[in-house]
Design an enzyme around this catalytic site. Structure first.
Site, PDB file in Angstrom:
ATOM      1  N   LYS A  22       0.857  -1.211   0.000  1.00  0.00           N
ATOM      2  CA  LYS A  22       0.000   0.000   0.000  1.00  0.00           C
ATOM      3  C   LYS A  22       0.886   1.252   0.000  1.00  0.00           C
ATOM      4  CE  LYS A  22      -1.778   1.465   4.043  1.00  0.00           C
ATOM      5  NZ  LYS A  22      -1.420   2.843   4.408  1.00  0.00           N
ATOM      6  N   ASN A  23       1.899   1.259   0.863  1.00  0.00           N
ATOM      7  CA  ASN A  23       2.693   2.477   1.056  1.00  0.00           C
ATOM      8  C   ASN A  23       3.748   2.710  -0.017  1.00  0.00           C
ATOM      9  OD1 ASN A  23       1.080   3.007   3.202  1.00  0.00           O
ATOM     10  ND2 ASN A  23       2.572   2.424   4.763  1.00  0.00           N
ATOM     11  N   ARG A  94      -4.942  10.543   4.369  1.00  0.00           N
ATOM     12  CA  ARG A  94      -3.887  11.530   4.630  1.00  0.00           C
ATOM     13  C   ARG A  94      -2.786  11.502   3.579  1.00  0.00           C
ATOM     14  NH1 ARG A  94      -0.797  11.692   7.431  1.00  0.00           N
ATOM     15  NH2 ARG A  94      -0.715  13.822   8.152  1.00  0.00           N
ATOM     16  N   CYS A 118      -5.006  12.100  12.630  1.00  0.00           N
ATOM     17  CA  CYS A 118      -5.791  10.867  12.580  1.00  0.00           C
ATOM     18  C   CYS A 118      -5.665  10.226  13.965  1.00  0.00           C
ATOM     19  CB  CYS A 118      -5.276   9.934  11.485  1.00  0.00           C
ATOM     20  SG  CYS A 118      -3.742   9.144  11.914  1.00  0.00           S
ATOM     21  N   ARG A 123       0.052  14.036  13.051  1.00  0.00           N
ATOM     22  CA  ARG A 123       0.504  13.797  11.672  1.00  0.00           C
ATOM     23  C   ARG A 123       0.844  15.118  10.947  1.00  0.00           C
ATOM     24  NH1 ARG A 123      -1.269   8.612  10.110  1.00  0.00           N
ATOM     25  NH2 ARG A 123       0.380   8.739   8.555  1.00  0.00           N
ATOM     26  N   PRO A 124       1.800  15.884  11.459  1.00  0.00           N
ATOM     27  CA  PRO A 124       2.141  17.174  10.824  1.00  0.00           C
ATOM     28  C   PRO A 124       2.744  16.968   9.432  1.00  0.00           C
ATOM     29  CG  PRO A 124       3.786  16.586  12.446  1.00  0.00           C
ATOM     30  CD  PRO A 124       2.698  15.580  12.583  1.00  0.00           C
ATOM     31  N   VAL A 125       2.694  18.024   8.606  1.00  0.00           N
ATOM     32  CA  VAL A 125       3.325  17.982   7.282  1.00  0.00           C
ATOM     33  C   VAL A 125       4.260  19.190   7.105  1.00  0.00           C
ATOM     34  CG1 VAL A 125       1.524  16.624   6.139  1.00  0.00           C
ATOM     35  CG2 VAL A 125       1.320  19.133   6.234  1.00  0.00           C
ATOM     36  N   ASP A 126       4.667  19.788   8.231  1.00  0.00           N
ATOM     37  CA  ASP A 126       5.512  20.987   8.157  1.00  0.00           C
ATOM     38  C   ASP A 126       6.808  20.745   7.396  1.00  0.00           C
ATOM     39  OD1 ASP A 126       5.922  19.294  10.516  1.00  0.00           O
ATOM     40  OD2 ASP A 126       7.559  20.660  10.992  1.00  0.00           O
ATOM     41  N   LEU A 127       7.343  19.531   7.491  1.00  0.00           N
ATOM     42  CA  LEU A 127       8.619  19.259   6.808  1.00  0.00           C
ATOM     43  C   LEU A 127       8.429  19.162   5.289  1.00  0.00           C
ATOM     44  CD1 LEU A 127      10.177  16.680   9.310  1.00  0.00           C
ATOM     45  CD2 LEU A 127      10.523  19.162   9.190  1.00  0.00           C
ATOM     46  N   ASP A 308       4.382   0.233  12.240  1.00  0.00           N
ATOM     47  CA  ASP A 308       3.171  -0.365  11.657  1.00  0.00           C
ATOM     48  C   ASP A 308       3.007  -1.837  12.026  1.00  0.00           C
ATOM     49  OD1 ASP A 308       3.245   1.563   8.543  1.00  0.00           O
ATOM     50  OD2 ASP A 308       2.739   2.084  10.610  1.00  0.00           O
ATOM     51  N   ARG A 400      -8.780  -0.638   4.796  1.00  0.00           N
ATOM     52  CA  ARG A 400      -7.942   0.423   4.220  1.00  0.00           C
ATOM     53  C   ARG A 400      -6.602  -0.143   3.753  1.00  0.00           C
ATOM     54  NH1 ARG A 400      -7.610   5.990   7.371  1.00  0.00           N
ATOM     55  NH2 ARG A 400      -6.250   6.200   5.556  1.00  0.00           N
TER      56      ARG A 400
HETATM   57  C1  EPZ Z   1       4.287   6.795   6.709  1.00  0.00           C
HETATM   58  O1  EPZ Z   1       3.522   7.834   7.279  1.00  0.00           O
HETATM   59  C2  EPZ Z   1       3.349   5.606   6.552  1.00  0.00           C
HETATM   60  N1  EPZ Z   1       2.254   5.967   5.642  1.00  0.00           N
HETATM   61  C3  EPZ Z   1       2.775   5.229   7.925  1.00  0.00           C
HETATM   62  O2  EPZ Z   1       1.982   4.046   7.744  1.00  0.00           O
HETATM   63  C4  EPZ Z   1       3.930   4.898   8.876  1.00  0.00           C
HETATM   64  O3  EPZ Z   1       3.430   4.653  10.159  1.00  0.00           O
HETATM   65  C5  EPZ Z   1       4.931   6.080   8.920  1.00  0.00           C
HETATM   66  O4  EPZ Z   1       5.366   6.427   7.588  1.00  0.00           O
HETATM   67  C6  EPZ Z   1       6.162   5.758   9.752  1.00  0.00           C
HETATM   68  O5  EPZ Z   1       6.826   4.644   9.206  1.00  0.00           O
HETATM   69  C7  EPZ Z   1       2.485   5.976   4.313  1.00  0.00           C
HETATM   70  O6  EPZ Z   1       3.593   5.720   3.847  1.00  0.00           O
HETATM   71  C8  EPZ Z   1       1.320   6.332   3.434  1.00  0.00           C
HETATM   72  P1  EPZ Z   1       6.389  10.145   8.700  1.00  0.00           P
HETATM   73  P2  EPZ Z   1       4.090   9.355   7.276  1.00  0.00           P
HETATM   74  O7  EPZ Z   1       6.269  11.416   7.950  1.00  0.00           O
HETATM   75  O8  EPZ Z   1       4.938   9.583   6.083  1.00  0.00           O
HETATM   76  C9  EPZ Z   1       7.063  13.407  12.100  1.00  0.00           C
HETATM   77  C10 EPZ Z   1       0.069   2.705   7.809  1.00  0.00           C
HETATM   78  O9  EPZ Z   1      -0.421   2.102   8.774  1.00  0.00           O
HETATM   79  N2  EPZ Z   1       6.818  14.382  11.017  1.00  0.00           N
HETATM   80  O10 EPZ Z   1       7.494   9.205   8.333  1.00  0.00           O
HETATM   81  O11 EPZ Z   1       2.922  10.249   7.504  1.00  0.00           O
HETATM   82  C11 EPZ Z   1       5.809  12.618  12.452  1.00  0.00           C
HETATM   83  O12 EPZ Z   1       5.053  13.308  13.436  1.00  0.00           O
HETATM   84  C12 EPZ Z   1       0.568   4.126   7.995  1.00  0.00           C
HETATM   85  O13 EPZ Z   1       0.221   2.218   6.656  1.00  0.00           O
HETATM   86  C13 EPZ Z   1       6.895  15.748  11.309  1.00  0.00           C
HETATM   87  O14 EPZ Z   1       7.154  16.142  12.444  1.00  0.00           O
HETATM   88  O15 EPZ Z   1       5.009   9.349   8.557  1.00  0.00           O
HETATM   89  C14 EPZ Z   1       6.349  11.314  12.959  1.00  0.00           C
HETATM   90  O16 EPZ Z   1       6.684  11.436  14.338  1.00  0.00           O
HETATM   91  C15 EPZ Z   1       0.233   4.677   9.375  1.00  0.00           C
HETATM   92  N3  EPZ Z   1       6.679  16.642  10.307  1.00  0.00           N
HETATM   93  C16 EPZ Z   1       7.642  11.115  12.174  1.00  0.00           C
HETATM   94  O17 EPZ Z   1       7.968  12.395  11.618  1.00  0.00           O
HETATM   95  C17 EPZ Z   1       6.391  16.246   9.019  1.00  0.00           C
HETATM   96  O18 EPZ Z   1       6.225  17.117   8.136  1.00  0.00           O
HETATM   97  C18 EPZ Z   1       7.543  10.121  11.037  1.00  0.00           C
HETATM   98  O19 EPZ Z   1       6.421  10.476  10.251  1.00  0.00           O
HETATM   99  C19 EPZ Z   1       6.313  14.862   8.754  1.00  0.00           C
HETATM  100  C20 EPZ Z   1       6.534  13.957   9.762  1.00  0.00           C
END
Ligand code: EPZ
Length: 422
Positions: A22-23, A94, A118, A123-127, A308, A400
């Protein structure tokens, strides 16, 4: 809402075909926005999240043909009509944020709803946003929407992530393919799904080097072509079924090409729990011990133990001999399944982002509620191992991210039945 009725106590034995990841499929589908030419994808899983992203792409003007039985999906953005990703679609999935980078890179602008949080966290996207600004995009927030502009196109630069972000890396990777000049992404996520996206982008004519390392270099090109790409197997699905074999004291053969290379942290953890593992080119067999061994888990970015698989690992350890410590370092609210496990007789206490799991001889079936995608399968694993009947509510979470769950479980001897909402 559909429910899943589970009669526990049956050791799972048999073969599980592992679906496409999926990812990996989600970012690769978004990559179709980077070109006019068709993107032909194989091994695309049938999941609610995939259909949700397809709906979003179609509202943007992408045309698609899905050959369901063949798991084949062809996408074409030749007739893109608009660059707005509406809140109502983004809030449901998301990962829709993944259209932001490609739209800005190729069309010079995008208006994408902020995804919102969620169940598992903010789930921030600031980065993602700061990275796009580093490449010359100007961003503003209007009525809950990210408005991004780059009328003269993006310009290559260095993007350094303070924490590794999977979709952040993917968004910037896609954006950088069409930026003028060279982009370096420092502290890039190492997940196999990121590498699969990069492989697909290179097949489309991108120039990405450093795959599999934390530093990715992208030489921007003026245009990308179409490509044909096969999605890698889903390592989280594979790990999930391996843990189901462990909890039920069974033995499952997970079928998928080159799966072993995708499980560098899951396999050692399974062995610590007492598993016997045999690897072939096209499969991995996981056989459970009579007595499960306790062990500590800390979730980490790849190649560490995946967050996960945290809920699924906890289900197994709740039946192990001894106590285990589970630390969740990625998401701030990913322990909601614990209350449900406790209702089934598990002995688990929570101390902030650490859970202490004291193994018990057996669990009791009970009505339980899924809270998020991975927790839903954690509860299924507990129900499969428990004595008596478990009814899992809010099954939409499961659909999902897991394809044909009842069919795959029933083929391995599980007594499971989907109870359709009346
Ligand atoms: C991906 O989410 C996966 N989703 C998630 O899987 C998975 O849990 C996660 O990576 C961690 O491995 C998909 O790939 C679609 P991150 P993502 O950005 O990209 C912080 C599932 O069950 N962060 O790697 O959203 C964040 O808070 C899902 O399939 C910021 O601070 O996760 C977290 O602590 C659930 N700012 C860490 O980074 C940002 O802009 C990792 O998040 C982005 C992230």
């Amino acid at each position: 809402m559909d429910r899943l009725r589970i009669q526990g106590g049956v050791p799972l034995k048999g073969v599980v075909p592992i679906s496409g990841a999926k990812n990996a499929a989600l970012p690769i589908m978004a990559a179709c926005l980077l070109t006019d030419a068709p993107l032909r994808l194989e091994n695309v899983p049938h999941l609610t999240d995939i259909r949700a992203l397809l709906r979003l792409l179609e509202t943007l003007g992408v045309t698609s043909t899905m050959d369901g039985p063949a798991h084949r999906l062809t996408l074409s953005a030749h007739a893109l009509q608009q660059v707005l990703a509406p809140y109502d679609l983004v809030r449901k999935m998301r990962a829709s944020i993944l259209v932001l980078g490609p739209l800005v890179a190729r069309h010079g602008k995008a208006k994408v709803s902020l995804p919102g949080g969620c169940a598992i966290g903010v789930r921030p996207v600031d980065l993602h946003l700061r990275g796009l600004e580093m490449l010359g995009a100007s961003l503003s927030l209007e009525d809950g929407y990210i408005c991004a502009e780059a009328p003269k196109g993006l310009v290559g630069g260095t993007v350094t992530f303070p924490v590794t972000t999977v979709t952040g890396t993917e968004n910037l990777l896609m954006a950088a393919t069409l930026a003028r000049g060279t982009t370096t992404i420092v502290n890039a996520a190492l997940e196999p799904e990121v590498r699969d996206l990069a492989t697909c982008l290179n097949a489309m004519g991108a120039r990405i080097t450093g795959l599999g390392t934390p530093t990715l270099t992208i030489e921007g090109v003026s245009a990308l072509s179409g490509a044909k790409h096969t999605i890698i197997p889903d390592r989280i699905e594979a790990g999930t079924y391996a843990l189901a074999a462990m909890a039920t004291r069974g033995a499952l053969t997970l079928k998928a090409h080159a799966l072993g290379t995708l499980l560098p942290s899951e396999l050692p953890m399974l062995i610590q729990m007492g598993a016997q593992i045999t690897q072939e080119e096209e499969s991995i067999t996981v056989s459970a011990p009579e007595t499960l061994s306790a062990c500590d888990i800390t979730t980490e970015p790849f190649p560490g133990y995946p967050t996960d698989l945290q809920a699924q690992g906890m289900a197994v350890l709740s039946l192990a001999q001894g106590s285990s410590i589970i630390r969740e370092t990625i998401w701030e609210n990913r322990f909601m399944h614990i209350a449900e496990f406790v209702r089934m007789g598990a002995d688990i206490s929570v101390h902030g982002l650490t859970a202490v799991v004291r193994g018990v001889p057996c669990l009791q079936g009970a009505p339980v509620m899924a809270t998020d995608l991975r927790a839903s399968f954690g509860l299924i694993i507990a129900g499969l191992a428990a004595q008596g009947e478990t009814m899992l509510h809010r099954l939409y979470h499961l659909d999902r991210g897991y394809e044909a769950t009842e069919k795959k479980l029933s083929a391995c001897g599980a007594c499971v039945e989907r109870v359709r909402a009346s």
